[in-house]
Design an enzyme around this catalytic site. Structure first.
Site, short mmCIF file in Angstrom:
data_model
loop_
_atom_site.label_atom_id
_atom_site.label_comp_id
_atom_site.label_asym_id
_atom_site.label_seq_id
_atom_site.Cartn_x
_atom_site.Cartn_y
_atom_site.Cartn_z
N HIS A 1 44.45 45.17 38.16
CA HIS A 1 44.77 43.96 37.39
C HIS A 1 44.70 44.26 35.89
O HIS A 1 45.54 43.80 35.11
CB HIS A 1 43.77 42.85 37.69
CG HIS A 1 43.67 42.46 39.13
ND1 HIS A 1 42.61 42.77 39.93
CD2 HIS A 1 44.54 41.75 39.93
CE1 HIS A 1 42.79 42.28 41.14
NE2 HIS A 1 43.95 41.66 41.18
N LYS B 1 43.62 50.77 44.45
CA LYS B 1 42.62 49.73 44.16
C LYS B 1 43.08 48.40 44.73
O LYS B 1 44.25 48.04 44.62
CB LYS B 1 42.39 49.62 42.66
CG LYS B 1 41.59 50.78 42.11
CD LYS B 1 41.20 50.56 40.67
CE LYS B 1 40.53 51.80 40.10
NZ LYS B 1 39.07 51.81 40.29
N GLN C 1 49.27 31.06 50.84
CA GLN C 1 49.81 32.37 51.17
C GLN C 1 48.97 33.10 52.22
O GLN C 1 49.26 34.24 52.57
CB GLN C 1 50.01 33.24 49.92
CG GLN C 1 48.74 33.76 49.28
CD GLN C 1 49.03 34.47 47.97
OE1 GLN C 1 49.45 33.85 46.99
NE2 GLN C 1 48.82 35.78 47.93
N LEU D 1 38.85 40.76 39.77
CA LEU D 1 39.71 41.69 39.03
C LEU D 1 39.14 43.11 38.99
O LEU D 1 37.94 43.31 38.86
CB LEU D 1 39.91 41.16 37.60
CG LEU D 1 40.47 39.74 37.51
CD1 LEU D 1 40.62 39.32 36.05
CD2 LEU D 1 41.81 39.62 38.24
N ARG E 1 40.49 43.76 48.32
CA ARG E 1 40.07 43.82 49.73
C ARG E 1 39.29 45.10 50.06
O ARG E 1 38.68 45.17 51.13
CB ARG E 1 41.28 43.69 50.65
CG ARG E 1 41.87 42.29 50.65
CD ARG E 1 42.87 42.07 51.78
NE ARG E 1 43.19 40.66 51.96
CZ ARG E 1 44.24 40.05 51.42
NH1 ARG E 1 45.09 40.72 50.68
NH2 ARG E 1 44.44 38.76 51.63
P1 AMP Z 1 46.14 40.03 43.58
O1 AMP Z 1 44.97 39.53 42.80
O2 AMP Z 1 45.77 40.98 44.68
O3 AMP Z 1 47.07 38.93 44.02
O4 AMP Z 1 46.98 40.92 42.58
C1 AMP Z 1 47.45 40.41 41.35
C2 AMP Z 1 48.42 41.38 40.75
O5 AMP Z 1 47.77 42.62 40.52
C3 AMP Z 1 49.62 41.68 41.67
O6 AMP Z 1 50.80 41.76 40.88
C4 AMP Z 1 49.25 43.00 42.25
O7 AMP Z 1 50.37 43.77 42.63
C5 AMP Z 1 48.52 43.66 41.10
N1 AMP Z 1 47.67 44.74 41.59
C6 AMP Z 1 46.70 44.65 42.54
N2 AMP Z 1 46.17 45.86 42.80
C7 AMP Z 1 46.82 46.74 42.00
C8 AMP Z 1 46.73 48.16 41.79
N3 AMP Z 1 45.89 48.91 42.48
N4 AMP Z 1 47.56 48.72 40.89
C9 AMP Z 1 48.45 47.95 40.20
N5 AMP Z 1 48.58 46.64 40.34
C10 AMP Z 1 47.78 46.03 41.22
#
Ligand code: AMP
Length: 281
Positions: free
Chosen positions: A37, A184, A61, A33, A187
């Protein structure tokens, strides 16, 4: 904050909260996170009595050649961030808890999943829809929070939620960026120093495209080729796509009109990064 890997423990806790009349917000994540997040979590904490975060690297996925095994993980840091942000329940299931060995049922949102990231990651959104649908049924939240960072994912989840009559409000949250503009992402940790600098072509292209449309440019090709030019000037960058689409249907448009999404995916070395902007044109 309670931490559990068990579906039944989530169900029991949420049932108890419901009995007490509490509203429930839900933030699905793959962990590792960061402030992106955190912004979703903060919004969920503000708008709900109780908040559940899931922390699950969803195997279905990821494509066969993708980064499932190397995807970054740090449960201790995730727990600390969630605890500090006021999360009530962190759900961290093992893959076996989520998928029976003979699991064979999938959810697919057609068309909206086909273009952009769906083109280079053909089974990705089916995996996303399936896990989110499962998580929705496990948590049964009032509201679920997703980042606009993954704009197509947000559109796909909205479509699935509408089409399957899921009684959950989908809340989209703005993209959180590093001070220098890079969106952010978990990755980003893959990038070495040189690649980290090169990765700035994504946000530079995004900001330019947004500015051009705000100044009145409507022609997609004019906007997109100006953006491509920035990316092509960076030797470490390789374009996957640079596209303008309708922000709800994900269909290609030739003129910016209505809710318009400009989205890009760019390889920086072996890391694939995405960025986008949405505006009302
Ligand atoms: P992930 O852990 O990458 O699957 O992301 C989980 C959630 O966090 C998803 O809804 C993403 O779109 C959101 N998220 C990831 N990076 C960002 C960011 N830089 N700004 C806003 N939301 C984010």
């Amino acid at each position: 904050m309670e931490i559990t890997g068990l579906i039944e423990a989530v169900r029991a806790q949420v049932k108890e909260w419901r009995r007490q009349g509490h509203s429930v917000g839900f933030v699905p994540t793959m962990g590792y996170l960061h402030e992106g997040h955190e912004s979703l979590i903060q919004r969920a904490v503000k708008e709900n009595d109780k908040v559940v975060v899931s922390d699950f690297v969803n195997p279905i996925q990821f494509g066969a050649q993708e980064d499932l095994s190397t995807y970054p993980r740090d449960l201790d840091a995730d727990c600390a961030l969630c605890e500090a942000a006021g999360v009530d329940l962190l759900f961290h299931p093992a893959p076996e808890e989520m998928y029976a060995p003979d699991f064979s049922t999938y959810v697919k949102a057609e068309r909206v999943s086909d273009g952009l990231c769906g083109k280079s990651r053909p089974t990705h959104f089916q995996g996303v829809c399936t896990v989110v649908c499962k998580l929705f049924h496990i948590v049964m939240p009032d509201r679920a929070y997703f980042g606009q960072k993954d704009a197509q994912q947000l559109a796909v989840i909205r479509r699935m939620t509408r089409d399957l009559n899921l009684d959950i409000a989908i809340v989209g949250c703005p993209i959180i960026r590093e001070a220098d503009g890079l969106a952010k992402s978990s990755r980003n940790t893959y990038l070495n120093e040189e690649e980290r600098t090169a990765a700035l072509v994504l946000s530079r292209a995004i900001f330019l495209g947004e500015e051009l449309i705000k100044q009145g440019e409507r022609d997609a090709e004019t906007v997109l080729s100006a953006m491509r030019e920035i990316i092509l000037a960076e030797p470490l960058a390789r374009i996957d796509y640079v596209e303008m689409v309708d922000a709800d249907t994900m269909e290609t448009i030739r003129q910016a009109k209505g809710r318009t999404l400009v989205a890009i995916a760019v390889w920086i070395g072996t890391t694939r990064l995405i960025d986008n902007f949405i505006l009302e044109a």
